[in-house]
Every structure is written in C-alpha cells, then in structure tokens.
Design a protein around this motif. Sequence first.
Motif, short mmCIF file in Angstrom:
data_model
loop_
_atom_site.label_atom_id
_atom_site.label_comp_id
_atom_site.label_asym_id
_atom_site.label_seq_id
_atom_site.Cartn_x
_atom_site.Cartn_y
_atom_site.Cartn_z
N LYS A 86 -4.02 8.40 10.64
CA LYS A 86 -4.58 7.95 9.35
C LYS A 86 -4.30 8.96 8.23
N ILE A 87 -3.09 9.48 8.23
CA ILE A 87 -2.66 10.39 7.16
C ILE A 87 -1.75 9.61 6.23
N ALA A 88 -2.20 9.36 5.02
CA ALA A 88 -1.40 8.65 4.03
C ALA A 88 -0.53 9.66 3.29
N VAL A 89 0.74 9.35 3.16
CA VAL A 89 1.67 10.24 2.47
C VAL A 89 1.80 9.79 1.03
N ASP A 90 1.36 10.65 0.11
CA ASP A 90 1.43 10.35 -1.32
C ASP A 90 2.75 10.81 -1.93
N VAL A 91 3.31 11.88 -1.36
CA VAL A 91 4.59 12.41 -1.84
C VAL A 91 5.50 12.63 -0.63
N LEU A 92 6.67 12.03 -0.65
CA LEU A 92 7.67 12.26 0.39
C LEU A 92 8.76 13.16 -0.18
N VAL A 93 8.99 14.28 0.47
CA VAL A 93 10.05 15.20 0.06
C VAL A 93 11.14 15.20 1.12
N ASN A 94 12.24 14.55 0.83
CA ASN A 94 13.38 14.49 1.75
C ASN A 94 14.27 15.71 1.49
N ASN A 95 13.97 16.79 2.19
CA ASN A 95 14.73 18.02 1.99
C ASN A 95 15.68 18.32 3.15
N ALA A 96 15.36 17.86 4.35
CA ALA A 96 16.18 18.19 5.52
C ALA A 96 17.62 17.73 5.32
N GLY A 97 18.54 18.61 5.64
CA GLY A 97 19.95 18.28 5.50
C GLY A 97 20.79 19.35 6.17
N LEU A 131 8.15 4.45 1.63
CA LEU A 131 8.04 3.77 0.35
C LEU A 131 7.12 2.56 0.44
N ALA A 132 7.20 1.83 1.54
CA ALA A 132 6.43 0.58 1.66
C ALA A 132 4.93 0.77 1.43
N PRO A 133 4.25 1.70 2.11
CA PRO A 133 2.81 1.88 1.84
C PRO A 133 2.53 2.42 0.44
N MET A 134 3.46 3.18 -0.13
CA MET A 134 3.27 3.63 -1.51
C MET A 134 3.21 2.44 -2.45
N LEU A 135 4.11 1.50 -2.24
CA LEU A 135 4.13 0.30 -3.09
C LEU A 135 2.87 -0.54 -2.90
N GLU A 136 2.38 -0.58 -1.67
CA GLU A 136 1.14 -1.31 -1.41
C GLU A 136 -0.04 -0.69 -2.15
N ARG A 137 -0.07 0.65 -2.21
CA ARG A 137 -1.15 1.35 -2.91
C ARG A 137 -0.93 1.37 -4.42
N GLY A 138 0.30 1.14 -4.84
CA GLY A 138 0.62 1.17 -6.27
C GLY A 138 0.75 2.57 -6.83
N ARG A 139 1.05 3.54 -5.95
CA ARG A 139 1.24 4.91 -6.43
C ARG A 139 1.98 5.71 -5.36
N GLY A 140 2.73 6.69 -5.82
CA GLY A 140 3.43 7.57 -4.90
C GLY A 140 4.61 8.23 -5.58
N ARG A 141 5.16 9.23 -4.91
CA ARG A 141 6.32 9.97 -5.45
C ARG A 141 7.27 10.29 -4.30
N ILE A 142 8.56 10.27 -4.60
CA ILE A 142 9.58 10.67 -3.64
C ILE A 142 10.48 11.68 -4.33
N LEU A 143 10.75 12.78 -3.63
CA LEU A 143 11.68 13.79 -4.12
C LEU A 143 12.81 13.95 -3.11
N ASN A 144 14.02 13.58 -3.50
CA ASN A 144 15.18 13.73 -2.65
C ASN A 144 15.96 14.98 -3.06
N VAL A 145 16.24 15.85 -2.12
CA VAL A 145 17.03 17.04 -2.43
C VAL A 145 18.51 16.69 -2.24
N ALA A 146 19.21 16.59 -3.35
CA ALA A 146 20.64 16.30 -3.34
C ALA A 146 21.38 17.62 -3.55
N SER A 147 22.32 17.66 -4.48
CA SER A 147 23.10 18.88 -4.71
C SER A 147 23.95 18.70 -5.95
#
Length: 270
Positions: A86-97, A131-147
């Motif tokens: 029951k841990i809701a993720v408000d911010v997803l940081v995709n850093n692994a690469g 992303l799906a549960p973020m959209l259901e809640r109507g709030r959230g952030r995603i940070l993708n580490v590119a280059s």
Amino acid sequence: MAARTKPSARETALITGASAGIGAALARQFAAGGFDLVLVARSRDKLDALAEALEAEHGVGVTVLPADLSARDAPKTLFNTLKKRKIAVDVLVNNAGVLEMGAFRNIAPERHQELIGLNVAMLTDMTSRFLAPMLERGRGRILNVASIAAFQPVPSLATYAATKAYVLSLTESLSEELKGSGVSISALCPGITETSMVDRAREASAAASQLPPFLIGDVNDVAAQGYAACMAGEVIRVPGALNFAASIAARAAPKWIVRTFAGALGRMAI
C-alpha cells in the motif's frame, strides 16, 4: 544549487539506480524536499547505507527494495510489491541505466540488447505501470534521466545515444498527452557527470580519460537541477551552460552538420 520545494503533504518518490551517482544524489534532493523514498538498485548494502543516512538527516521514511531491473519481469514485480504494501508512488524517477563506450562493431550483440533492455524497455515498462495510478489520482510526477547524447548521434556511444534519444522523445510525447491530467513528466539531460559510470568510460577509452575538468559536471548540481525541473513540471532540463548551448545547436542546425561534427569528435574515441 536550486532552491528546494516542499511538497504540500508527505509524498513518496521512487528512485531507480539509487545506490550511487546521479540516483543517490537525486535521493538526497528528494529527501531534503520532504519526500519519503523507495530506493531501488541491485546493491542492498549501498541502499541500506544511503537509507540510514537520509532517515537520520531528514527524518523521512525510506523503503529499500533491491532489484535487478534488467530482468524482464522486474518492473511488474516492483509495482506489485509496492501495491501489496500500500505504498503509492507520487514521483517516479527513472534513473537506472547503463553505458557502453566503443566502436559499435566491437561491442557484443548481447551487450547492445542489454543497453536497449535497461535504458528503453525497462524505463517504458516502469513509466507505463506507475503512470496509470497517477492518472487515476489526478496527480503525479515522472522524471526520466536522459542525456545530452539524446540530441545528436555520438560515434563510440551509438547505442547509448540512441536509447537516450528514445527517452527524450518519449518524455516530450507524453508531456503533450498528459496536459491537463495533473501528471507532469520531465527529462533531465546531463552532460558528462562525475560518476562511477564516467570512471568506467575513462578506463575503457584513452580519449575519455583526457577530458578537461570544465566539461565534467558536478553530480549534486545535476541532481538539484533534475529535482527543480521535476517539481516545476519542466519538460526538458539540460544542466550546464555549454551543454545547454550544445543542445540548442544540435536541434537548430541541419542534421548533416550535426552528424559531421559529432562524427569528427566521436571517431577520436574509437
């Protein structure tokens, strides 16, 4: 250093590749911003040490989930584990690469697939699931580490640059799709940054080992800018004046000019 922004209530940020480098620096930024954390990487020992330090310094809750995200089912397992807890993720940081430097022809086919699997497939899977549960809640952030490599072809980093171009393109596309949804998505596009990944590149390439210090960014500054961009809902953030200028030039100049210039530099590293 960017000013810290406190979330309106205690929220949770999930950070992949959090055991070292930009990932660990981002974890420190989000902890200082008042977020509880879920830290994901392969090394439990490094994650435990980081979690203990952040809990002591910032008083936040930290959940450590060691995982090898290169495994095909890892994102699904991670998502289901957090759902059960029951841990809701408000911010997803995709850093692994992962990065591999050298002539394309000299890199094993399996290694190319590893880069694509982690940098592209895993990131897409993580984004899709969280992303799906973020959209259901109507709030959230995603940070993708590119280059910065996302903006132009890079001989000696051909597959890596291509994967980061995908990350940037995906982020920009979703930024338009998500308008009005309450969910923002950002791409952090650092240049060469002082991390263990760069250390390995130096060991593998004589050209990389001779990079002048002014071209190498500070990992804490990069993370601070990524945090600021994420909190502001900024679509693209390129840390460093030289990197920012290069990204603008790469998009404005004709492709044959960008390709020719990048080729002349890139071939020196092969």
